[in-house]
Design a protein around this motif. Structure first.
Motif, PDB file in Angstrom:
ATOM      1  N   PHE A 169     -12.212  55.036 -26.171  1.00 13.10           N
ATOM      2  CA  PHE A 169     -11.276  54.523 -26.515  1.00 13.10           C
ATOM      3  C   PHE A 169      -9.903  54.911 -26.661  1.00 13.10           C
ATOM      4  O   PHE A 169      -9.293  54.596 -27.145  1.00 13.10           O
ATOM      5  CB  PHE A 169     -12.113  53.954 -27.960  1.00 13.10           C
ATOM      6  CG  PHE A 169     -12.924  53.250 -28.501  1.00 13.10           C
ATOM      7  CD1 PHE A 169     -12.421  51.735 -28.564  1.00 13.10           C
ATOM      8  CD2 PHE A 169     -13.953  52.843 -27.856  1.00 13.10           C
ATOM      9  CE1 PHE A 169     -13.444  50.561 -28.133  1.00 13.10           C
ATOM     10  CE2 PHE A 169     -15.294  52.456 -28.209  1.00 13.10           C
ATOM     11  CZ  PHE A 169     -14.585  50.971 -27.992  1.00 13.10           C
ATOM     12  N   GLY A 170      -9.918  56.039 -25.840  1.00 11.65           N
ATOM     13  CA  GLY A 170      -8.590  57.458 -25.538  1.00 11.65           C
ATOM     14  C   GLY A 170      -7.790  56.469 -24.967  1.00 11.65           C
ATOM     15  O   GLY A 170      -8.310  55.996 -24.436  1.00 11.65           O
ATOM     16  N   LYS A 171      -6.582  56.229 -25.481  1.00 12.77           N
ATOM     17  CA  LYS A 171      -5.120  55.588 -24.733  1.00 12.77           C
ATOM     18  C   LYS A 171      -4.125  56.235 -24.069  1.00 12.77           C
ATOM     19  O   LYS A 171      -3.720  56.449 -23.055  1.00 12.77           O
ATOM     20  CB  LYS A 171      -4.380  54.580 -25.576  1.00 12.77           C
ATOM     21  CG  LYS A 171      -5.511  53.592 -25.496  1.00 12.77           C
ATOM     22  CD  LYS A 171      -6.281  52.338 -24.727  1.00 12.77           C
ATOM     23  CE  LYS A 171      -7.266  51.694 -25.652  1.00 12.77           C
ATOM     24  NZ  LYS A 171      -8.155  51.235 -24.018  1.00 12.77           N
ATOM     25  N   GLY A 172      -3.868  57.829 -24.655  1.00 16.27           N
ATOM     26  CA  GLY A 172      -2.967  58.830 -24.525  1.00 16.27           C
ATOM     27  C   GLY A 172      -3.714  59.713 -22.945  1.00 16.27           C
ATOM     28  O   GLY A 172      -4.839  59.232 -22.540  1.00 16.27           O
ATOM     29  N   PHE A 173      -3.417  60.313 -22.608  1.00 16.46           N
ATOM     30  CA  PHE A 173      -3.396  60.607 -21.082  1.00 16.46           C
ATOM     31  C   PHE A 173      -4.747  62.411 -21.552  1.00 16.46           C
ATOM     32  O   PHE A 173      -4.741  62.940 -22.153  1.00 16.46           O
ATOM     33  CB  PHE A 173      -2.352  62.093 -20.794  1.00 16.46           C
ATOM     34  CG  PHE A 173      -3.150  62.806 -19.387  1.00 16.46           C
ATOM     35  CD1 PHE A 173      -2.706  62.053 -17.853  1.00 16.46           C
ATOM     36  CD2 PHE A 173      -2.932  63.791 -19.529  1.00 16.46           C
ATOM     37  CE1 PHE A 173      -3.121  62.830 -16.625  1.00 16.46           C
ATOM     38  CE2 PHE A 173      -3.351  64.965 -18.188  1.00 16.46           C
ATOM     39  CZ  PHE A 173      -2.997  64.204 -17.041  1.00 16.46           C
ATOM     40  N   ALA A 174      -5.634  61.841 -20.836  1.00 10.80           N
ATOM     41  CA  ALA A 174      -6.732  62.875 -20.579  1.00 10.80           C
ATOM     42  C   ALA A 174      -7.711  63.083 -22.009  1.00 10.80           C
ATOM     43  O   ALA A 174      -8.009  63.879 -22.784  1.00 10.80           O
ATOM     44  CB  ALA A 174      -6.095  64.587 -20.484  1.00 10.80           C
ATOM     45  N   SER A 179      -7.455  66.736 -34.031  1.00 10.97           N
ATOM     46  CA  SER A 179      -6.038  66.314 -33.666  1.00 10.97           C
ATOM     47  C   SER A 179      -6.260  66.390 -32.704  1.00 10.97           C
ATOM     48  O   SER A 179      -5.033  65.400 -32.780  1.00 10.97           O
ATOM     49  CB  SER A 179      -5.832  67.561 -34.186  1.00 10.97           C
ATOM     50  OG  SER A 179      -6.809  68.516 -33.125  1.00 10.97           O
ATOM     51  N   LYS A 180      -6.104  66.370 -31.449  1.00 10.45           N
ATOM     52  CA  LYS A 180      -6.127  66.076 -30.636  1.00 10.45           C
ATOM     53  C   LYS A 180      -6.396  64.460 -29.793  1.00 10.45           C
ATOM     54  O   LYS A 180      -6.283  64.146 -28.897  1.00 10.45           O
ATOM     55  CB  LYS A 180      -7.198  67.381 -28.725  1.00 10.45           C
ATOM     56  CG  LYS A 180      -6.638  68.228 -29.748  1.00 10.45           C
ATOM     57  CD  LYS A 180      -6.998  69.013 -28.527  1.00 10.45           C
ATOM     58  CE  LYS A 180      -6.462  70.720 -28.173  1.00 10.45           C
ATOM     59  NZ  LYS A 180      -7.372  71.511 -27.551  1.00 10.45           N
ATOM     60  N   THR A 181      -7.745  64.009 -31.214  1.00  9.68           N
ATOM     61  CA  THR A 181      -7.915  63.114 -30.046  1.00  9.68           C
ATOM     62  C   THR A 181      -7.221  61.486 -31.480  1.00  9.68           C
ATOM     63  O   THR A 181      -7.050  61.806 -32.226  1.00  9.68           O
ATOM     64  CB  THR A 181      -9.318  62.098 -30.299  1.00  9.68           C
ATOM     65  OG1 THR A 181      -9.649  62.422 -30.827  1.00  9.68           O
ATOM     66  CG2 THR A 181      -9.532  63.511 -29.264  1.00  9.68           C
ATOM     67  N   SER A 182      -6.887  60.094 -30.607  1.00 10.15           N
ATOM     68  CA  SER A 182      -6.487  59.423 -31.897  1.00 10.15           C
ATOM     69  C   SER A 182      -6.587  57.661 -31.321  1.00 10.15           C
ATOM     70  O   SER A 182      -7.409  57.699 -29.767  1.00 10.15           O
ATOM     71  CB  SER A 182      -5.112  59.084 -31.794  1.00 10.15           C
ATOM     72  OG  SER A 182      -4.443  58.849 -30.560  1.00 10.15           O
ATOM     73  N   ILE A 183      -6.514  57.170 -32.149  1.00  3.22           N
ATOM     74  CA  ILE A 183      -7.415  55.477 -31.645  1.00  3.22           C
ATOM     75  C   ILE A 183      -6.452  54.421 -32.998  1.00  3.22           C
ATOM     76  O   ILE A 183      -5.172  55.037 -33.653  1.00  3.22           O
ATOM     77  CB  ILE A 183      -8.461  55.217 -32.264  1.00  3.22           C
ATOM     78  CG1 ILE A 183      -9.538  54.416 -31.272  1.00  3.22           C
ATOM     79  CG2 ILE A 183      -8.523  55.224 -33.368  1.00  3.22           C
ATOM     80  CD1 ILE A 183     -10.423  53.833 -31.286  1.00  3.22           C
ATOM     81  N   SER A 184      -6.358  53.025 -32.151  1.00  2.00           N
ATOM     82  CA  SER A 184      -4.930  52.456 -32.063  1.00  2.00           C
ATOM     83  C   SER A 184      -5.618  51.212 -33.297  1.00  2.00           C
ATOM     84  O   SER A 184      -6.615  51.648 -33.941  1.00  2.00           O
ATOM     85  CB  SER A 184      -5.051  51.169 -31.441  1.00  2.00           C
ATOM     86  OG  SER A 184      -4.745  50.135 -31.916  1.00  2.00           O
ATOM     87  N   LYS A 185      -4.822  51.596 -34.459  1.00  6.31           N
ATOM     88  CA  LYS A 185      -5.262  50.746 -35.667  1.00  6.31           C
ATOM     89  C   LYS A 185      -5.173  49.513 -36.071  1.00  6.31           C
ATOM     90  O   LYS A 185      -5.096  49.109 -37.037  1.00  6.31           O
ATOM     91  CB  LYS A 185      -4.358  52.140 -36.953  1.00  6.31           C
ATOM     92  CG  LYS A 185      -4.440  53.428 -36.941  1.00  6.31           C
ATOM     93  CD  LYS A 185      -6.086  54.037 -36.724  1.00  6.31           C
ATOM     94  CE  LYS A 185      -6.004  55.228 -37.065  1.00  6.31           C
ATOM     95  NZ  LYS A 185      -7.214  55.807 -37.340  1.00  6.31           N
ATOM     96  N   LYS A 186      -5.104  49.530 -34.695  1.00  9.35           N
ATOM     97  CA  LYS A 186      -4.802  47.494 -34.878  1.00  9.35           C
ATOM     98  C   LYS A 186      -5.460  46.911 -35.289  1.00  9.35           C
ATOM     99  O   LYS A 186      -5.607  45.913 -36.332  1.00  9.35           O
ATOM    100  CB  LYS A 186      -3.807  47.001 -33.468  1.00  9.35           C
ATOM    101  CG  LYS A 186      -2.102  47.429 -33.292  1.00  9.35           C
ATOM    102  CD  LYS A 186      -1.816  46.749 -32.176  1.00  9.35           C
ATOM    103  CE  LYS A 186      -0.574  47.519 -31.587  1.00  9.35           C
ATOM    104  NZ  LYS A 186       0.023  46.926 -30.379  1.00  9.35           N
ATOM    105  N   LYS A 187      -6.839  47.494 -34.850  1.00  9.54           N
ATOM    106  CA  LYS A 187      -7.892  47.190 -35.370  1.00  9.54           C
ATOM    107  C   LYS A 187      -9.092  48.332 -35.797  1.00  9.54           C
ATOM    108  O   LYS A 187      -9.088  49.314 -35.427  1.00  9.54           O
ATOM    109  CB  LYS A 187      -8.747  46.285 -34.377  1.00  9.54           C
ATOM    110  CG  LYS A 187      -7.844  44.927 -33.733  1.00  9.54           C
ATOM    111  CD  LYS A 187      -8.894  43.682 -32.558  1.00  9.54           C
ATOM    112  CE  LYS A 187      -8.237  43.214 -32.549  1.00  9.54           C
ATOM    113  NZ  LYS A 187      -9.122  41.779 -31.208  1.00  9.54           N
TER     114      LYS A 187
END
Length: 261
Positions: free
Chosen positions: A34-39, A85-93
């Motif tokens: 689900f990660g959208k950033g690089f790597a 802290s290195k990962t994030s996911i969209s909060k739109k859903k």
């Protein structure tokens, strides 16, 4: 899976806690990141064990996907994230779950799968779409252990009063059918007491002759000699001996009552 799920969480592949399983691929075999950033790698994981996020051991009853502006329904919570802290996911859903006690659950979620948006997964319920994937869950009935009957603690005195035989709880290879003896012995009960239907008020009372007949029975070789002195009367003899004409009663009934002047 043989046990219902007890929790969902977000995690990166290298920080999944013990007892948790990461969903790293879809049903088609592609990456389920689900990660959208690089790597960046961000995965959905599940567990069927009791942990610090669910100390009561509640089971996963329902899973839904809400937009960021939709209020959270009563009883639901957002799926938590493990510290990374290195990962994030969209909060739109947002992915939300509802946990309920095992004793109150008739059905629960037993499995979670991810697929492409166009894929149909048989026997699974489509939750919705999120992060370019379709989420599916499998719900089943919760099997609850049947309560075992408590063993009976019957005292010796109560067991003697019971109508059941002492070995009633033990299985028998061949049931025994009580049979009535052809001839009763002296001092033997004339009632069958092997079951509840044969018990009567006379059960246990010995059958004996009157003392005046005891000498005759013991000294006679023929039991029928006792009845030689009995005079058997015919119906005519009985009617003649006990005949009563009710003449007095009929005369009294025929009298007219005195008139009242």
């Amino acid at each position: 899976m043989t046990a219902p799920l007890t929790g969902l969480a977000w995690t990166s592949a290298n920080v999944a806690s013990a007892g948790w399983t990461s969903i790293t691929s879809t049903v088609e075999g592609t990456s389920a990141n689900f990660g959208k950033g690089f790597a960046q790698k961000y995965y959905l994981c599940y567990t069927s064990t009791i942990n610090n996020m669910n100390p009561a051991g509640d089971v996963l009853y329902d899973v839904i996907i809400l937009s960021e502006k939709t209020p959270l329904p009563t009883g639901y919570t957002y799926v938590k994230e493990f510290s990374d802290s290195k990962t994030s996911i969209s909060k739109k859903k947002r992915l939300c779950v509802k946990l309920i006690p095992l004793g109150a659950a008739e059905t629960a979620v037993f499995d979670i799968l991810l697929s492409s948006k166009s894929k149909v997964v048989p026997n699974y319920l489509r939750i919705g779409e999120m992060g370019g994937f379709a989420l599916w869950c499998r719900k089943e009935s919760v099997a609850k252990p049947k309560p075992l009957p408590k063993p009976r603690n019957i005292s010796l005195e109560m067991r003697r009063l019971s109508l059941e035989p002492e070995n009633a709880d033990l299985p028998s290879e061949k049931p025994t059918v009580p049979t009535r003896p052809a001839a009763l012995k002296r001092h033997e009960s004339i009632y069958e007491s092997s079951n509840v239907y044969g018990i009567s008020a006379m059960d246990g009372v010995p059958f004996t002759l009157h003392p005046k007949f005891e000498s005759s029975v013991s000294g006679s070789t023929n039991a029928f000699s006792l009845f030689q002195n009995f005079n058997i009367k015919s119906l005519a003899d009985i009617e003649k001996e006990y005949d009563y004409g009710f003449v007095v009663e009929r005369t009294a009934a025929a009298r007219l009552p005195p008139s009242i002047s």
